[in-house]
Design a protein around this motif. Structure first.
Motif, PDB file in Angstrom:
ATOM      1  N   ASN A  85       0.801  -1.225   0.000  1.00 43.31           N
ATOM      2  CA  ASN A  85       0.000   0.000   0.000  1.00 43.31           C
ATOM      3  C   ASN A  85       0.832   1.272   0.000  1.00 43.31           C
ATOM      4  N   LEU A  86       1.996   1.242   0.640  1.00 45.36           N
ATOM      5  CA  LEU A  86       2.851   2.431   0.684  1.00 45.36           C
ATOM      6  C   LEU A  86       4.005   2.332  -0.300  1.00 45.36           C
ATOM      7  N   GLY A  87       4.589   1.132  -0.407  1.00 46.95           N
ATOM      8  CA  GLY A  87       5.732   0.968  -1.306  1.00 46.95           C
ATOM      9  C   GLY A  87       5.348   0.676  -2.739  1.00 46.95           C
ATOM     10  N   GLY A  88       4.157   0.092  -2.939  1.00 45.66           N
ATOM     11  CA  GLY A  88       3.738  -0.253  -4.278  1.00 45.66           C
ATOM     12  C   GLY A  88       4.361  -1.524  -4.818  1.00 45.66           C
ATOM     13  N   LEU A  89       4.936  -2.362  -3.930  1.00 42.97           N
ATOM     14  CA  LEU A  89       5.553  -3.615  -4.371  1.00 42.97           C
ATOM     15  C   LEU A  89       4.466  -4.594  -4.807  1.00 42.97           C
TER      16      LEU A  89
END
Length: 508
Positions: free
Chosen positions: A332-336
């Motif tokens: 959600n934050l890193g987009g991995l």
């Protein structure tokens, strides 16, 4: 929409507050250690009793032992004797052990041994005492000297506390003629305590003698006399020599009152020798021992109350939310990009058995070979269920072959590959192959790498011993994590990878 947002905020606040309060209660009120390596002091006290028994006379030895209702709790108490009966009775807040024998002769030796700790002693006993006493009868010169001393004491005191302090200060002034008269040439501590009690009794202030042992290792100890008085709310402790107020934390109250430490019927020359030594014990193990020996059942309803084998299982299970939190942040934050949320966590759990480096190699080999088989089966135009069955069987055979080869090559670590979740590997292969077909090999490769990276980071965090101990000991922390996860559920901002992707737009 606004009411839904308010509802979510209230729920998050409630969960976080509850988690913080429960954890704080365990740490600050129950005194549970924050780290697994924390240790606590353990005191071993031996009292050696020696006397000479009279032949043909029954022997009865009585000795005060600690009441243990204050700042310390007993982990073990033993009475060591040969051919003596032992009984314990309570009276006036004291405990007294009685050794008795029908016949004994010659030199006799008895032992009392106590093992105690301070951390888990629970609440202090709220015992009360008298606030008034009758005056001790005194006549002649002693009465005049006592009244002469009391006049300035009354003038320089405002309450019971200052009155007692001033009295002790005056009695310790050995240059005062009135003090010399009352002490009658004996400046010993017990005699000073007698004079202090006399002066306080004339003012109707009650006073008790408190006999303590100083907890100091490798030093000969003997009972140390303190004085105490009840002011209506609390007990006030005073040193009869210095007037120091407040019982030091390293003092153990042994008994209260005017009676001697030991009395012997049917014997003579009683002597008690104290020896102390200090050791350390793991704080959680000490908490378990304390839990068994006292009424403080604060660990009974924690995860430590489960059977040992079940505890080991829960130590693994309770870390799964930590792994999920890592995946949540990375996605959600890193987009991995990963194969779902739980697949990386389950792979991270499998790494516990194979170890990280070896597990990554095995995962890569099995997944690559499985993808090759999946690609071949796709040409046969099989339905989904038969195809999955063939892939699963292939994974089992491949795991068995790798384990056999590892054993022959002396790589015993390869035997743990059998613990890899076969279903997870099978579904991983199936989902990667579908991704390959739908979005190309490059995207499938990116997702596979992302899954391995997420599983690796989750495994590294889930296997930190200090974190495992903290979550297992303070499971209310999971409520705080749930609150964070709920807050993340409303995040609609840019992910870290998207900031790099749309960097050109930001410049415009």
């Amino acid at each position: 929409m606004r009411s839904l947002t308010l509802h979510l905020k209230v729920l998050i606040t409630l969960l976080v507050s509850l988690g913080v309060l429960i954890t704080a209660y365990q740490i600050f009120i129950q005194g549970i250690p924050i780290t697994e390596d924390a240790t606590d002091d353990l005191w071993n006290i031996d009292a050696k009793v020696e006397f000479v028994a009279n032949p043909r006379d029954p022997v009865k030895v009585q000795m005060f032992v600690p009441p243990l209702n204050r700042d310390y709790v007993s982990l073990n108490e033993s009475f060591i004797s040969n051919n003596y009966g032992v009984s314990i009775n309570r009276a006036d807040g004291n405990r007294r052990v009685t050794w008795s024998a029908r016949r004994a002769s010659g030199n006799q030796t008895l032992y009392y041994r106590l093992v105690l700790t301070k951390r888990y002693s629970g609440e202090k006993a709220k015992d009360k005492g008298p606030i008034f006493r009758d005056s001790i009868a005194v006549e002649g010169p002693e009465k005049i000297a006592a009244e002469a001393l009391l006049a300035p004491i009354r003038q320089h005191s405002a309450d019971v506390e200052t009155f007692i302090s001033e009295t002790i200060k005056r009695v310790n002034n050995l240059n005062d003629d009135n003090v010399k008269l009352l002490l009658a040439g004996d400046p010993s501590t017990p005699n000073k305590a007698r004079v202090i009690e006399l002066l306080l009794s004339i003012a109707h202030v009650p006073m008790e003698r408190v006999h303590t042992i100083r907890l100091a290792a490798d030093q000969p100890q003997s009972p140390e006399l303190w004085l105490r008085s009840f002011n209506g709310e609390n007990w006030l402790y005073f040193n009869p020599e210095s007037g120091e107020q407040g019982l030091p934390s390293d003092r153990l109250v042994w008994w209260v009152g005017d009676d001697p430490l030991i009395t012997v019927d049917g014997g003579k020359k009683p002597q008690v020798t104290f020896s102390l030594n200090n050791s350390e014990m793991n704080a959680i193990r000490l908490a378990k021992l304390t839990d068994e020996n006292t009424d403080a059942d604060f660990l009974e309803y924690s995860l430590y109350g489960l059977p040992l084998q079940t505890q080991q299982t829960y130590q693994i299970m309770i870390m799964i939310p930590i792994g999920v939190l890592v995946i949540l942040i990375l996605r959600n934050l890193g987009g991995l990009q990963t194969l779902g949320t739980f697949t990386p966590v389950l792979i991270a759990l499998a790494f516990r058995e194979t170890q990280l480096g070896f597990g990554i190699v095995l995962f890569t080999i099995i997944t690559a070979l499985g993808l090759s088989l999946r690609s071949y089966l796709e040409h046969l135009k099989l339905q989904m269920l038969p195809r999955l069955s063939v892939v699963l069987t292939f994974v089992v055979v491949l795991i068995a072959v790798i384990s056999l080869l590892s054993h022959k090559l002396g790589l015993e670590r390869g035997l743990s590959v059998a613990l890899f979740p076969m279903v997870i590997l099978t579904m991983t292969i199936e989902r990667l192959s579908i991704t390959w077909e739908e979005r190309g090999g490059g995207h499938a490769f990116k997702v596979a790498i992302g899954t391995l990276v997420a599983a690796t980071l989750a495994h590294l965090l889930m296997t930190v011993p200090e974190l495992t101990y903290f979550i297992f000991t303070f499971p209310a922390v999971l409520l705080i994590m749930v609150g964070f996860m709920l807050a993340m559920g409303r995040y609609r901002g840019y992910r870290l990878t998207e900031l790099f992707r749309f960097k050109a737009f930001l410049k415009d």
